[in-house]
Design a protein around this motif. Structure first.
Motif, PDB file in Angstrom:
ATOM      1  N   TYR A 114      -7.863   1.650   3.030  1.00  0.00           N
ATOM      2  CA  TYR A 114      -8.542   1.270   3.615  1.00  0.00           C
ATOM      3  C   TYR A 114      -8.582  -0.070   4.049  1.00  0.00           C
ATOM      4  N   ASN A 115      -9.471  -0.686   5.280  1.00  0.00           N
ATOM      5  CA  ASN A 115      -9.078  -2.528   5.127  1.00  0.00           C
ATOM      6  C   ASN A 115      -7.946  -2.176   5.491  1.00  0.00           C
ATOM      7  N   VAL A 116      -7.107  -1.992   6.434  1.00  0.00           N
ATOM      8  CA  VAL A 116      -5.691  -2.382   5.913  1.00  0.00           C
ATOM      9  C   VAL A 116      -5.645  -3.214   7.205  1.00  0.00           C
ATOM     10  N   LYS A 143      -6.850   1.974   8.467  1.00  0.00           N
ATOM     11  CA  LYS A 143      -6.061   3.257   7.584  1.00  0.00           C
ATOM     12  C   LYS A 143      -4.893   3.567   7.165  1.00  0.00           C
ATOM     13  N   LEU A 144      -4.674   3.352   5.979  1.00  0.00           N
ATOM     14  CA  LEU A 144      -3.281   4.250   5.644  1.00  0.00           C
ATOM     15  C   LEU A 144      -4.282   5.480   5.111  1.00  0.00           C
ATOM     16  N   ARG A 151       0.943  -1.038   0.418  1.00  0.00           N
ATOM     17  CA  ARG A 151      -0.116  -0.177   0.216  1.00  0.00           C
ATOM     18  C   ARG A 151       0.818   0.829   0.172  1.00  0.00           C
ATOM     19  N   VAL A 152       1.264   1.426  -0.913  1.00  0.00           N
ATOM     20  CA  VAL A 152       1.879   2.882  -1.098  1.00  0.00           C
ATOM     21  C   VAL A 152       1.740   4.193  -2.468  1.00  0.00           C
ATOM     22  N   LEU A 153       2.313   5.239  -1.722  1.00  0.00           N
ATOM     23  CA  LEU A 153       1.827   6.474  -2.860  1.00  0.00           C
ATOM     24  C   LEU A 153       3.428   6.375  -3.677  1.00  0.00           C
ATOM     25  N   GLN A 154       2.964   6.623  -5.045  1.00  0.00           N
ATOM     26  CA  GLN A 154       3.756   6.667  -5.917  1.00  0.00           C
ATOM     27  C   GLN A 154       3.982   8.041  -6.477  1.00  0.00           C
ATOM     28  N   TYR A 155       5.012   8.502  -7.562  1.00  0.00           N
ATOM     29  CA  TYR A 155       5.602   9.588  -8.072  1.00  0.00           C
ATOM     30  C   TYR A 155       6.579   9.143  -9.240  1.00  0.00           C
ATOM     31  N   ASP A 156       5.845   9.603  -9.927  1.00  0.00           N
ATOM     32  CA  ASP A 156       6.231  10.220 -11.790  1.00  0.00           C
ATOM     33  C   ASP A 156       6.499  10.784 -12.139  1.00  0.00           C
TER      34      ASP A 156
END
Length: 416
Positions: free
Chosen positions: A379-381, A363-364, A324-329
């Motif tokens: 959700y549902n972490v 939650k994350l 569960r990650v936020l990514q940037y490119d």
């Protein structure tokens, strides 16, 4: 029946069985969505067997390679494919792009085309523009004349102030009795009392609501009370360099594009609430004593994972695969790599990312700390298997991110 006839009959059966096991999928469906200054083009096709090949091309026939492809196989063995491509909008009706899906078994190719045009702008000719301006001026002048000419209207708009200090005091007392004004203390400061329930439900305003994908904005004071300085574990990576203070993560070498260029942290989180911040996302950290030059990353991902996901190491980095990650490119912007590849619309790049893991509510959440605005929430972490913070500065040499240690609570050992 002789031997040659039997062999021909068996070959015919094998050929027909191979033909029957291959299925041609649906025609590609293309759709457009705004993504800042660019257009996000989506191509979708279902029902292929075996796995097909998807190709983007522009009108001259050049292959476009900066797409993100995702294949999913159902229980019956049929493959669905989704692909996303960020392009700049075109001014011409001829600059179409195509998405073709082909099967090597059936020698079949299905193609769809779309025009990534700019939204149509509504403009006025010079004559109409002058007419509208003159009409607005005339309406404004008539309004001013009417206000100044009619005493009744003028009396309602230009309210008279109180004629004496006694009237001022009377107005103040009335406002205080109705609860509209707080009572001043001895030092002249206003004190307002708000119940705990009202504080919990209150949603503070942000400077940029369009970056928020969730209505709820947290209480930053309570969230900062859970702030920790996570500790990257250098033993979990061979491509990244972890500084002596365990706050700096720098890419030092990459051998294979399929390698996972990230580092796990020492924390193992099962319960509670924890908040941490990652900085140096838009400008490199200064390190004159070390004598090295660092660069801000052009791609990164930050979030949580677990031990099972690290053993399997499946791509893409989706919740189904344990990430569960936020990514940037730099080319794609901010996004979450789930099956729909959710784009996170942010007006400006931010220098500091906040991560809030709430094991109580499972939650994350990710936040732009520069504007104190919400970006995305998983959700549902499930923390049944301990969750591990994961950090990646990307796969470019000397690209660096930093763990923020300011105003953190003390913790000397990983959470279990």
């Amino acid at each position: 029946m002789n031997t040659k006839s039997v062999m021909l009959f068996l070959l015919m059966i094998i050929y027909l069985h191979g033909r029957s096991s291959a299925n041609v999928g649906s025609h590609p469906v293309l759709s457009l969505a705004e993504a800042g200054d660019q257009v996000n083009v989506t191509c979708a096709s279902d029902g292929w067997k075996p796995k097909p090949t998807l190709t983007w091309k522009n009108r001259p026939g050049n292959v476009l390679t900066n797409s993100t492809d995702l294949y999913k196989i159902d229980n019956a063995g049929f493959t669905s494919v989704r692909s996303w491509l960020l392009v700049f909008p075109s001014d011409s009706d001829l600059d179409w792009i195509s998405c073709s899906v082909s099967s090597s078994d059936t020698k079949t190719t299905k193609e769809g085309r779309v025009l990534p045009l700019k939204p149509a702008s509504v403009g006025l000719s010079a004559g109409w523009r002058a007419f509208v301006i003159l009409l607005a001026i005339n309406l404004f002048a008539l309004t001013v004349i009417a206000i100044l000419s009619i005493p009744k209207i003028r009396g309602h708009i230009f309210l008279k102030g109180p004629s004496s200090e006694g009237e001022v005091e009377e107005h103040t007392l009335l406002a205080g009795e109705n609860g509209l004004l707080p009572n001043p203390d001895n030092n002249g400061h206003s004190e307002t009392s708000v119940s705990e329930d009202e504080t919990e439900d209150e949603i503070p305003e942000t400077a940029d609501k369009e970056t928020n994908t969730e209505e709820e904005i947290p209480d930053w004071g309570k969230m900062l009370a859970c702030k920790v300085a996570i500790k990257p574990d250098a033993s979990t990576t061979s491509f990244l360099e972890v500084g002596k203070s365990q706050t700096r993560i720098t890419c030092k070498s990459v051998t294979n594009e399929a390698d996972f260029v990230h580092v796990l942290c020492k924390e193992r989180i099962r319960s509670g609430r924890f908040y941490w911040e990652i900085t140096a996302l838009t400008e490199p950290p200064s390190a004159p004593k070390i004598g090295k030059s660092y660069e801000c990353p052009t791609s990164w991902y930050i979030g949580v994972t677990n031990e099972s996901a690290e053993k399997n190491k499946k791509v893409p980095l989706t919740p189904e695969n344990g990430y569960r990650v936020l990514q940037y490119d730099k080319e794609k912007g901010y996004y979450v790599h789930d099956f729909s590849l959710t784009q996170i619309l942010v007006r400006d790049r931010f220098s500091k990312l906040g991560v809030f893991l709430d094991c109580v509510k499972n939650k994350l959440s990710f936040f732009d700390c520069d504007k104190k605005s919400h970006l995305y929430t998983f959700y549902n972490v499930d923390p049944t298997e301990p969750l591990i913070p994961v950090l990646s500065p990307g796969d470019k040499l000397q690209h660096t991110i930093m763990v923020c240690e300011e105003q953190c609570i003390n913790h000397d050992k990983p959470y279990a």
